[in-house]
Scaffold this active site. Sequence first.
Site, PDB file in Angstrom:
ATOM      1  N   HIS A 296       0.819  -1.207   0.000  1.00 50.93           N
ATOM      2  CA  HIS A 296       0.000   0.000   0.000  1.00 50.93           C
ATOM      3  C   HIS A 296       0.857   1.263   0.000  1.00 50.93           C
ATOM      4  CE1 HIS A 296      -3.964  -2.044   1.444  1.00 50.93           C
ATOM      5  NE2 HIS A 296      -3.790  -2.088   0.137  1.00 50.93           N
TER       6      HIS A 296
ATOM      7  N   ARG B 278      -9.538  -9.015 -11.568  1.00 59.05           N
ATOM      8  CA  ARG B 278      -9.019 -10.040 -10.656  1.00 59.05           C
ATOM      9  C   ARG B 278      -9.891 -10.046  -9.398  1.00 59.05           C
ATOM     10  NH1 ARG B 278      -4.285  -7.209 -12.434  1.00 59.05           N
ATOM     11  NH2 ARG B 278      -2.960  -8.496 -13.779  1.00 59.05           N
TER      12      ARG B 278
ATOM     13  N   ARG C 254     -12.830 -12.413 -14.050  1.00 63.28           N
ATOM     14  CA  ARG C 254     -12.175 -13.711 -13.929  1.00 63.28           C
ATOM     15  C   ARG C 254     -12.587 -14.369 -12.620  1.00 63.28           C
ATOM     16  NH1 ARG C 254      -5.731 -13.857 -13.705  1.00 63.28           N
ATOM     17  NH2 ARG C 254      -6.159 -13.151 -11.590  1.00 63.28           N
TER      18      ARG C 254
ATOM     19  N   GLU D  23      -3.371 -19.801 -20.974  1.00 65.07           N
ATOM     20  CA  GLU D  23      -2.140 -19.529 -20.218  1.00 65.07           C
ATOM     21  C   GLU D  23      -1.327 -20.794 -19.953  1.00 65.07           C
ATOM     22  OE1 GLU D  23      -3.233 -17.823 -16.437  1.00 65.07           O
ATOM     23  OE2 GLU D  23      -4.994 -19.115 -16.268  1.00 65.07           O
TER      24      GLU D  23
ATOM     25  N   ASN E  95       1.673 -13.982 -18.506  1.00 70.36           N
ATOM     26  CA  ASN E  95       2.531 -14.134 -17.320  1.00 70.36           C
ATOM     27  C   ASN E  95       2.766 -15.609 -17.009  1.00 70.36           C
ATOM     28  OD1 ASN E  95       2.206 -11.396 -17.311  1.00 70.36           O
ATOM     29  ND2 ASN E  95       1.194 -11.262 -15.334  1.00 70.36           N
ATOM     30  N   ASP E  96       1.675 -16.354 -16.866  1.00 67.38           N
ATOM     31  CA  ASP E  96       1.806 -17.778 -16.593  1.00 67.38           C
ATOM     32  C   ASP E  96       2.250 -18.542 -17.837  1.00 67.38           C
ATOM     33  OD1 ASP E  96       1.391 -18.194 -13.878  1.00 67.38           O
ATOM     34  OD2 ASP E  96      -0.783 -18.105 -14.070  1.00 67.38           O
TER      35      ASP E  96
ATOM     36  N   ARG F 213       8.855 -18.021 -12.248  1.00 70.40           N
ATOM     37  CA  ARG F 213       9.177 -16.589 -12.263  1.00 70.40           C
ATOM     38  C   ARG F 213       9.458 -16.033 -10.879  1.00 70.40           C
ATOM     39  NH1 ARG F 213       3.573 -13.721 -12.581  1.00 70.40           N
ATOM     40  NH2 ARG F 213       2.105 -15.433 -12.394  1.00 70.40           N
TER      41      ARG F 213
ATOM     42  N   CYS G   3      -4.127 -10.129 -21.713  1.00 70.50           N
ATOM     43  CA  CYS G   3      -4.194  -9.420 -20.442  1.00 70.50           C
ATOM     44  C   CYS G   3      -2.909  -9.539 -19.632  1.00 70.50           C
ATOM     45  CB  CYS G   3      -5.369  -9.926 -19.603  1.00 70.50           C
ATOM     46  SG  CYS G   3      -5.242 -11.676 -19.161  1.00 70.50           S
TER      47      CYS G   3
END
Length: 572
Positions: free
Chosen positions: A191, A298, A334, A433, A456-457, A467, A504
């Site tokens: 944050h 998400r 998703r 993915e 990403n995946d 990763r 995405c």
Amino acid sequence: MTGERVLYGVAGSPGIGIGHSLVYKEKPMGSLDREIADPKMELERYHNAVDTFCRITQVKADRVAEMVGKEQGDIIRCQTDMIRDPYMNGQVEGRIALGQSAEAALSASCDLFIDLFTASEDEITRQRAADIRDMRGGMLRLLLGLPEMDFSALQPGTVLMAEELSPSAVSVLNSANVAGIVLGKGGPTSHSAILARALEIPAVLGVEGRVLDTAPGEPVIVDGNRGCVVFSPSPEMRSVYESRQNDFLQLRASLRVFVGRETRTADGERIQLAANAGSVGDATRAAGYGCDGIGLLRTEFLYLDRTSQPGEEEQFHAYRQILSAMRGKRVIIRTLDVGGDKNLPYLGQIKEENPFLGCRGLRFSLREEDMFRAHLRAVLRASAFGQAQLLLPMVTGVEEIHRAREILEEEKEVLRHRGVAFDEHLPMGVMVETVAACLMADVFSKEADFFSLGTNDLTQYVLGVDRGNARVAHLYSYFHPGVLRLIRQVLETAQSTGTKVSMCGEAAAETALTPVLLAFGLKEFSVAPVSLLPVRKTISLWSQKEAKEVTEEAMSLETEEEVRTFLKAHEK
């Protein structure tokens, strides 16, 4: 003063800050254990402190919301929810009844939550421990009568350095005076980092070495773009960074002209540019940039910062709020994607040897069917208030799509019996993915209404690279020819079957890859809100003819390094 030296960390907030160091060290609060004469009076003292803390925090949150946005204000405001949490209060009150001081009872109760979040394998969840520590610090200062550090009146050119800086401390910083932030702990999802980005203060977090050993007033350069900090820079180094700082400020100014524009290539082709969102605030901010909807919502944000899963009603209201913010534009929701690097202890997930190859994404949802059904009902109900679409993560077989659709149809029937409105034709797509999903794209296109390429995946599965493993992280790259060939194959298959495809993953935001993705035929990009304007600008600079010429040469190269170097050299 010492000679020039460089420390490396994580880029937390972009920009170049040049100034002088101010080192902040948290003062110890001393022993919290003491004799109490009357537990009832101690309990009253605790409740008075809670009321005061909530009033002070509300004022801070309102000020932050007014300055940089509601989402950032909510980061501070959530601490009032923490301190008023019934479980938290029950723990504190129980300890006070047993004879503990309010300070000791509060600290011990907060430790339960801090330990819970810190033990998570998910970095985002681990970062939430900092919010609990922030709340605890504010409460303890009130109970002990200690003053707060005044961060609002720092001298111009201050580079604030600390082992850790609480969100409430960052929230009062003045970007006109604070040139940069350097922290020994934290990451880009914390944050504190989110607030630094909102305030446009360059920040580097998780810095190696002893940040607190820095000499007060030492000249410092904070490179929030590359994630490094230069101490006592030479005149030559300072000159280089002054030039970079000027370039960055000019770039930021040039991007503002793209706010609210349609996304088009240089030869006029319309491209859909949506935003990835992990909160209501993300969606609101993206709408302000003029995005074409939410390409990836998400839903995990509803499951964080808590000790039990959200109910159907809470999910429904959040999805409805985001659909309203998009004003009729598409929102791809998703379904819960936990497992891998996102593990929530209260969901009863078992620690796995290879979590990225384990029970994650849709696999987990189909295993926890009651939770999945409530999740789907919330999405269906929200679909009556906008253009919602459903997206299934981590799909490897057509039978998984069949089962998910069966459950969706059953929950539609439940809502019909209740007389609840929803979109009868809610589209359902799948994340592409995994290698299996890429190779089965022709079959999946018969079952799914659309695809979403999750690079990403996909990259880690194609290359066999974890990763999150520092020893092999250098092998993880979207520029690898094998990754690009598979992406091209999926887009060609989708084009032949008439299936819509969006991307995405982070590769969609990599502007050096933009011409390649355009040449492959990608018509829909979805990126983080902060990347919307850079990607929109880059797309506007490429014609299809130019993109195809560059891509043809790039795809003739054989190594990741060759591809990356070539595309970076041709980046516009």
